[in-house]
Design a protein around this motif. Structure first.
Motif, PDB file in Angstrom:
ATOM      1  N   GLU A  59       0.815  -1.217   0.000  1.00  0.00           N
ATOM      2  CA  GLU A  59       0.000   0.000   0.000  1.00  0.00           C
ATOM      3  C   GLU A  59       0.852   1.272   0.000  1.00  0.00           C
ATOM      4  OE1 GLU A  59      -2.667  -1.188   3.065  1.00  0.00           O
ATOM      5  OE2 GLU A  59      -4.318  -1.332   1.636  1.00  0.00           O
ATOM      6  N   PHE A  60       2.052   1.193   0.576  1.00  0.00           N
ATOM      7  CA  PHE A  60       2.932   2.369   0.570  1.00  0.00           C
ATOM      8  C   PHE A  60       3.518   2.630  -0.817  1.00  0.00           C
ATOM      9  CE2 PHE A  60       3.578   4.100   4.877  1.00  0.00           C
ATOM     10  CZ  PHE A  60       2.765   3.232   5.591  1.00  0.00           C
ATOM     11  N   GLU A  70       1.877   3.159  -3.306  1.00  0.00           N
ATOM     12  CA  GLU A  70       1.063   4.247  -3.875  1.00  0.00           C
ATOM     13  C   GLU A  70       1.729   5.599  -3.598  1.00  0.00           C
ATOM     14  OE1 GLU A  70      -2.986   4.322  -2.386  1.00  0.00           O
ATOM     15  OE2 GLU A  70      -3.028   2.133  -2.345  1.00  0.00           O
ATOM     16  N   TYR A  71       2.544   5.652  -2.544  1.00  0.00           N
ATOM     17  CA  TYR A  71       3.100   6.944  -2.114  1.00  0.00           C
ATOM     18  C   TYR A  71       4.524   7.175  -2.624  1.00  0.00           C
ATOM     19  CZ  TYR A  71      -0.714   5.822   1.089  1.00  0.00           C
ATOM     20  OH  TYR A  71      -1.911   5.424   1.607  1.00  0.00           O
TER      21      TYR A  71
END
Lengths: 305, 241
Positions: free
Chosen positions: A29-30, A32-33
């Motif tokens: 999910e990180f 995405e950053y």
């Protein structure tokens, strides 16, 4: 030449920065950053044999210089972690990662560890015997040297990968715990897990956290972590991964001077999703400031040095 | 999610404990129902707020003073720069229903403002519930977008009772609702009817899906209020008794 390159358990890491278990989900999910391939490695969310919902809400209470959490090891269970979460992570992260394993019984830890023996995307197992948020197992195992030694032996017997034992700071003498893990055959120690804490809601006059107490983490625990990294790294020969309230590159260096071979970043990931990226980018400047050529030169080579 | 630095443009007191904060900067992409998570000096964790209004350059927040951090927020002066995570969570589904009903309780009125503005053409009914007359605000603003109904717990303004008791007593013409407010309100509402969506709140660790601090039970498994929510289909949430 990569100035940040570090070695841990025979494995070359781009840098010694590893997001700590429970603060980085299953990693993907990180992505995405930012590109998470810059990370030294990743410690995945605590995984148990069977799926767990964890504790009722509220699970979070803010504190001066940190927070209390009592998630209670919410996770989809080892089978689904292997089939779903690791598949998703593989698409965005090129290196194998560290699986963190929790449990309630010796059998839980042993069976879960075995499941990761043949999983290519896992290079090491971190044994969470220090979670304060589960009843039975967890911290109950990690505060008694005899149990630590026996459990480490049992897991080591079935595990084909390096074993990291994650220790709890909620003990009188951390050295006894570290020595017990080393005697049990641990390849590495990581510490500190969270300190047991509590907050009371002034309006309800009751604890904020649903299960009353939880684990305190964040900048407030940093000095406790430094002391325990220092003491532990001087009483065992196996490497120590340091963590506890680290928020910036200077504190990474401090943890490494204390005796850490690598560091884990926890709570700061929750306040700033870009924390690990910023720390990795800032590290060369901090090395310059103290005229350090390569970070590997500050890693403590042996316990008697 | 975006990490941006926004400039305080306005910070106005609306009632005895309710304020409006307007922030300026890169505010694109924030939909009705999404939230922001702001870092305040001296506080360990960020503070989440539903977006009351936004365009490409501004975000408006409505906040109630409930503790140290919101008290500190009242002191923010125009020109102050704050670190904000924007575009968090999932917004309301605007394409549902021909005749929408908006139901807000207390600070839960905040995310309904942008929603009401956008549903303006469908002439929604809007029920806003407050504790007492002194808590009532933004009635003129909400009235522009639909038919406004006000309730207060003590009956000091509008109809006495809660938004849910009002909904039971009054036969409103609607085919889909959007609700935000205290858990007890949403629980009572979803028991009554499930043809709509609810926006939840929870104590967050991170606000972007990393810590599992806000997981709730739903009929389709565990979901994070911050990541899969904060807006959920009304029939989806399993409220604990």
């Amino acid at each position: 030449m990569n100035r940040l390159e570090a070695e841990l358990l025979g494995r070359k890491l781009k840098n010694p920065i590893i997001p700590a278990s429970g603060t980085f989900g299953f990693g993907y999910e990180f992505s995405e950053y930012y590109d998470i391939n810059i990370l030294g490695s990743i410690a995945l969310k605590g995984t148990t044999l069977m799926p767990r919902y964890g504790n009722p809400l509220p699970r979070i209470a803010e504190c001066p210089a940190g927070m209390i959490n009592a998630i209670g090891l919410q996770n989809p269970g080892a089978e689904q972690v292997i089939s779903t979460e690791l598949t998703k992570l593989k698409k965005v992260y090129n290196e194998p990662v560290i699986i963190n394993i929790g449990g309630h019984s010796f059998n839980d830890y042993i069976e879960t560890s075995k499941m990761f023996n043949d999983v290519d995307s896992i290079w090491a197992v971190e044994l969470n015997i220090s979670c304060p948020n589960v009843t039975g197992g967890g911290m109950a195992f990690g505060t008694d040297p005899k149990t630590i030694k026996k459990l480490t032996e049992c897991v080591k017997k079935v595990l084909k990968k390096p074993l990291i034992v994650k220790l709890s700071p909620n003990v009188t003498c951390i050295q006894d715990m570290a020595i017990a893990a080393e005697e049990g055959g641990a390849d590495c120690i990581s510490l500190i897990n969270t300190l047991v804490g509590m907050r009371i809601d002034l309006k309800t006059r009751k604890p904020i956290i649903s299960v009353k107490s939880g684990g305190y983490s964040g900048p407030g625990v940093f000095p406790v972590a430094i002391r325990m990294i220092y003491e532990t790294s001087r009483c065992v020969k196996i490497p120590v991964i340091g963590m506890g309230g680290i928020t910036n590159a200077r504190e990474v260096l401090e943890a490494m001077y204390a005796g850490a071979s690598a560091v884990m970043i926890g709570t700061q990931n929750l306040v700033d999703p870009f924390a690990c990226k910023k720390i990795i980018e800032d590290l060369p400047m901090v090395l310059d400031e103290f005229s350090i050529e390569n970070i590997s030169s500050v890693i403590r080579r042996n316990a008697n040095a | 999610m975006k990490n941006v630095f926004l400039v305080v443009e306005q910070n106005i007191q609306l009632t005895h404990d309710f304020y409006k904060l307007v922030l300026r900067g890169d505010c694109a992409g924030n939909m009705a129902g999404m939230f922001v998570n702001i870092k305040l000096d001296g506080f360990s964790l960020r503070r989440p707020f539903g977006i009351a209004d936004s365009d490409d350059h501004t975000i408006t927040l409505l906040y109630k003073v409930v503790g140290g951090a919101t008290k500190y927020m009242t002191s923010l002066m125009a020109g102050a720069i704050i670190d904000v995570l924007t575009c968090l969570g999932n917004g309301f589904d605007l394409n549902q229903g021909r005749k929408p009903l908006l139901i807000g309780g207390g600070t839960g009125i905040a995310p309904l403002y942008k929603l009401a503005k956008q549903l303006n053409e469908k002439k929604p009914d809007i029920i806003l519930g407050f504790r007492s007359a002194r808590d009532v605000c933004l009635t003129d603003e909400f009235s522009q977008f639909g038919k406004l109904h006000i309730t207060t717990d003590d009956g000091s303004l509008g109809i006495k009772g809660t938004v849910v008791s009002y909904l039971i007593s009054k036969k409103l013409d609607y085919d889909y609702y959007y609700a935000c407010g205290p858990i007890v309100m949403l629980q009572a509402l979803t028991k009554l009817t499930q043809n709509g969506e609810v926006s939840l709140e929870a104590r967050f660790g991170c606000g972007f899906g990393a810590c599992m601090g806000c997981s709730i039970k739903t009929v389709t498994g565990y979901k994070r209020v911050c990541k899969e929510g904060p807006v959920f289909s009304a029939g989806e949430v399993i409220f604990s008794e």
